[in-house]
Design a protein around this motif. Sequence first.
Motif, short mmCIF file in Angstrom:
data_model
loop_
_atom_site.label_atom_id
_atom_site.label_comp_id
_atom_site.label_asym_id
_atom_site.label_seq_id
_atom_site.Cartn_x
_atom_site.Cartn_y
_atom_site.Cartn_z
N MET B 1 0.84 -1.21 0.24
CA MET B 1 -0.11 0.18 0.01
C MET B 1 0.87 1.31 0.01
N SER B 2 0.65 1.95 -0.86
CA SER B 2 1.65 3.25 -1.23
C SER B 2 1.04 4.46 -0.16
N ILE B 3 1.89 5.04 0.48
CA ILE B 3 1.62 5.88 1.34
C ILE B 3 1.49 7.51 0.93
N LYS B 4 1.60 7.42 -0.71
CA LYS B 4 1.47 8.66 -1.12
C LYS B 4 0.45 9.50 -1.12
N PRO B 5 -0.89 8.63 -0.97
CA PRO B 5 -2.29 9.47 -0.81
C PRO B 5 -2.27 10.18 0.67
N LEU B 6 -1.83 9.48 1.48
CA LEU B 6 -1.77 10.18 2.82
C LEU B 6 -0.76 11.26 2.78
N ILE B 7 0.39 11.15 2.30
CA ILE B 7 1.04 12.47 2.19
C ILE B 7 0.59 13.55 1.59
#
Lengths: 249, 412
Positions: B1-7
């Motif tokens: 799961m990428s953390i890009k959306p949360l960042i």
Amino acid sequence: MEEVLSLIGVYKVYGSRTILHDINLQIYSGEVFCLVGPNGAGKTTTLRIMATLVKPSRGHLRFFGKHIRGDGDILDVRRKITYLPEESDTYFRLTGYEYLEFFAKLYDQDNYSEIVELGVEISGLSKEDLSKKTGTYSKGMRRRLLLARSLMVKPKIAILDEPTSGLDVFSNVAIRSRIREFTDRYGTTIILSSHNMLEVMSICDRVSLIDRGRIIYTGTPDEAIERTGARDLEEAFIKLVNRSGDDEH
Amino acid sequence: MSIKPLIKKEFLELVRDYKSLAILAVLPLVMMPTLAVFNTYLQTLETGVIYIDNQDGSEGYIGDLKIDSTYVVNYIVRELKQRDPNIVVVVGEVPDTAIDVILTIPDRFSYNLTSFSERATAKVMRAPQSPKADRIASQLYSALWALSENVSRLKIIELGRSAGIDIDPQAIRDPVVIVVTSYIAPTGETISIEQAIKVMIARLLAFSLIFVATPSITYVVDSILGEKERKTIEILLTTPLSKKGLIAAKAFTSSIVGLFAAAIDVVAVLMFLIILSRGFELSGALVDPVLLLINGLVVYSTILATLSLSMPVIIRSGTMRTAQISSSVITILASAIFFSVLFVDILKLPQNIQAVLMLIPYTHSVLSIQKFAYGDIAGSFIHIALLISLSIVLLVLSSRILNEEKMLVKPV
């Protein structure tokens, strides 16, 4: 019907207080299951256990036939379920659209636009509203957005804690009808808690009554009325709660 | 799961929090120069009063030059006025206004001053605990020292003339000339003057790290426990985002906030120093791009270390208040280390004390900058690497001890 979630002999203890006693529940695919009970009965704790946020002190949790043990199992479950807590809110500085997009990407980076599209539809909010920051929304609009967030990813199970709590009758009816429509359309299992007996009668296939941490009834709303000889569901539950209290004494 | 959306979400929320950003940016930029202005320009506008109590009725000669109390008083007044025009010198009658410093010139002062066997004594009284009196007294000492030096020079010339010897007064007064040709590092190696300036700047940069810790801690506390207060954390915790992903995204965003705040603070500190020194020749050495790059790396790794130290405390705190109190302990620890580098050279401390200090991450921040300034580039990077490694270990530990239940359920 296929069993999607089971609570088997679940207890929850905080310090010297036992919040849940020997909870046994089976939830089946595609049904709308309601958990009702007085304030402090243990509804939210039960739903949090189902949402994998709280671990049982004793007993087991089984999702889709598999016992939940480690963090790996939990993450696997979280890809298939969503949870809408009773006391939850949106990110006030994000627009409605950005809010949906953020969560859509957490579930599916590649096809998030389709998810958002469905979220927009479920929310019933206009494009103009969705382009505004959610901090400007009314409580009803925020609740619709939160519900859309829960359903748009087409989860196998959506757990909704008091989804219509504190809303006016129009928002209440709108949310209720969207839940029912969604279940019929996508076969998602809905588990919700409610104080509103009209809501329970109108959308729930089965209901469990919890009182002082114990399940005292599980069945259809009609069976509850029939079994207690009550005029409506509200009276039936009062009778069941009183009977349960008498049994304890 | 990428953390890009949360960042991305964290940044969107951050950049739209205009008030916090404005405070973060504007406050140090306004505060530090203002502080410098208060410390320097306002001081120069301040008027101080020196009262000269002239009791001297004597006179004396050095050669043909007659020295009496008028000569002495005029000399001192002229010296004082040259040094600070805002000093008011009152001679004779005691003034009605508040006096900061009193100079008493006792009887026989001029006689003793011109004597080849006696010394003249001037008495100074000053207001206690007063920065203004400190400053004026300091100017008075300089004026008296100038008088002393001048009379000494005249006496030496007169002695030489009497003895028929060609004399350079400086050769008698200061026979030893001290010239600093080069500097040395703690290792004993010679370093250039430019490097020596770098060492001084490094000391200041290490001190400026004191401003780095607080904003990032404040942001990470709000980023995690603020989600709880704003009732958004429960939904986030039930998404497929892993605990590691959650911690990494929150730490990364907070570190960028800290970096932004640190950059602003460094600019503010430089403005403070420039105003304070009013033309002190720092600017040429300050623009050393490699030193600034190293400083940037140190700042970022210090922020990461601060976040990773506070993260386990924050996620276990339960409430904002507890988290802030616990985090302030970390800030105090950091401040203590950064402040001490102004006065203490860590590399010159005994080995056992150094060993204890090495356990504190902030020691590595300081040493990284200082070692670079001394030309030990490898040593500098080793300390940065240690900081980053420690941060990663602590962040992984945070993700391990993150307990959703403890975050959600109110402590009984």
